[in-house]
Structure formats: C-alpha cells, structure tokens
Design an enzyme around this catalytic site. Sequence first.
Site: not given
Ligand code: DGL
Length: 269
Positions: A9-10, A41, A72-73, A151, A183, A185
């Site tokens: 993931d990011s 991301y 990570c989506n 984060e 997402c 997160h």
């Molecule tokens: N957890 C990520 C997602 O599912 C990345 C979010 C990000 O880094 O902007 O999209």
Amino acid sequence: MQQPIAILDSGVGGLTVAKEVMRQLPREKMIYFGDTARTPYGPRSPDEVVKFTREIVDYLIQFRPKMIVIACNTATAAALDDIRSRVSVPVVGVINPGARAAIGCTVTGCVGVIGTEGTIKSGAYEQALRELSPYVQVVSEACPKFVPLVEKGNFHSKETYRTVLESIGHLRQFPMDTLILGCTHYPFLTESISEVMGECVNLISSADETAREISTILQDKRKLAQGARLPVHQFFCSGNSAMFKTIAKQWLGEQIVLSPIVWQEPVIV
Ligand code: DGL
C-alpha cells in the site's frame, strides 16, 4: 520454507486488509510494504503510481511470495493489469472485491463510493459495479483530506469529524444504503464516517471480501499454508517507521492474537 503473501500500500491503509488476512488465514505469513515516504498516491498521475507499484513489487519479489495483494485502491486502479502482466504469481486488487460486497449488500440500488482523486477519476468502481449490476446508481466522491489524517494517526479527533462532515455530508441527500470505503485508509475513520452517514448506510470495506478472494485462490492452487506454528510477519516501510509502527500496533493488536512481527529499518525504494 513457507512462501509469504506480499501485501502493499502507499502507507498504513493496507493494514486494514492485512488484519483481515490474519483473522481469516492465521497460518499465512505476510510481507507488508507501506510506501510511507511517498504517500499519498491519490493526487499522483496514474503513470507515477504504476512506476511506484512496479518498484515495490520488484522489491517484494525477492521474498518469493506466492501471491501479491495490491491493498491500495489507487494502485489497483492504475497498476493491477500492468503488475499482472509482469509477474507469474496471482495478483489480487481491492476494487472488484469491494464492488462485489457492495452489490451483495444494497437494497435501494444506490451505492456511494468514496476514494482518492486517482481512484474516483479512474471510474474503476463505477465500471466494476455496473459489470455486476447494470442498473445500479453510483454516487462517487473524492476525499483527498482523509489519507493525510490517517497517516498522522488522527482517527478520532474533532478535526477529523469536521473534515469528514465537510467532505461527505452532502451524500446524505442520495437514497444510498451502501457506501464503499474505496480507499484502504478509510476504515480507520469508520467512527466519523458512520456518524456522518447515519446508521441506515452500510459501510463496505474491501478487506473481508479481499481476504476471502485470497483464500479461494490459495485453496484452488493448493497453496494454503500448512502446519500448526504461527507465522512471523515482516513489515517494511519507506519513510517514518515510528508512526507506522505505532499505527500498526494499535490497529493489528486490538482484536487478534499477534504472532511475532519482525520490524525492518526503513527501506527507500
Ligand atoms: N490506501 C490507498 C488507497 O486505497 C492509497 C491512498 C493514498 O495514498 O492516497 O487508495
């Protein structure tokens, strides 16, 4: 030696998927990579997200994983096909599992999707939902302010609630009964999101369904881990490992029995 499942993931978001994998598949060893040096991301171009995802996969491949999970989506939307064409092991993303869970849940046929700018712009959820149910009404909203809060470990503050209200409060005008947390997160913000949306809206995280998909693939390929010993998981991050560790311990330690974890020094990819 047991082959691990690689999860990336990011940042800390993929831990929501990792936790569910630990719960459903407690014998599986995991190698986790959070790209905390380059998060978020969401605002980045698809090309850049593909480049970063390739770099992480190239790093993780040294551990000879039996499967790669793009938890990570944003990276799933931009890079899933690319990564599948580059490696010989199964690669699982989080968008199709999330869409499946939402279609299984909605009664009104109106589904909300919240995610990063990259995920929402890609239209990947809309496409996945329509493939499953052509007449579903999809309402999408990008929430760029959520990932930085997560984060920082800022899950339950007044500031977080206010940000969530400002970002998605207007979605209450739609007849949706299901909201996809598009997402990985966002499950960290479940408390505020569900307070804003009200109890009639079911929140869908991709984690459960993704872990089920992982289990099905491993079963089909006869690759499920055997043996009675609990695995030792390894976690890597590319940036500040102190905050990553705090969040991971808090998130993973609450409900599950943790097997030993090897914490690695930051690795810059
Ligand atoms: N957890 C990520 C997602 O599912 C990345 C979010 C990000 O880094 O902007 O999209």
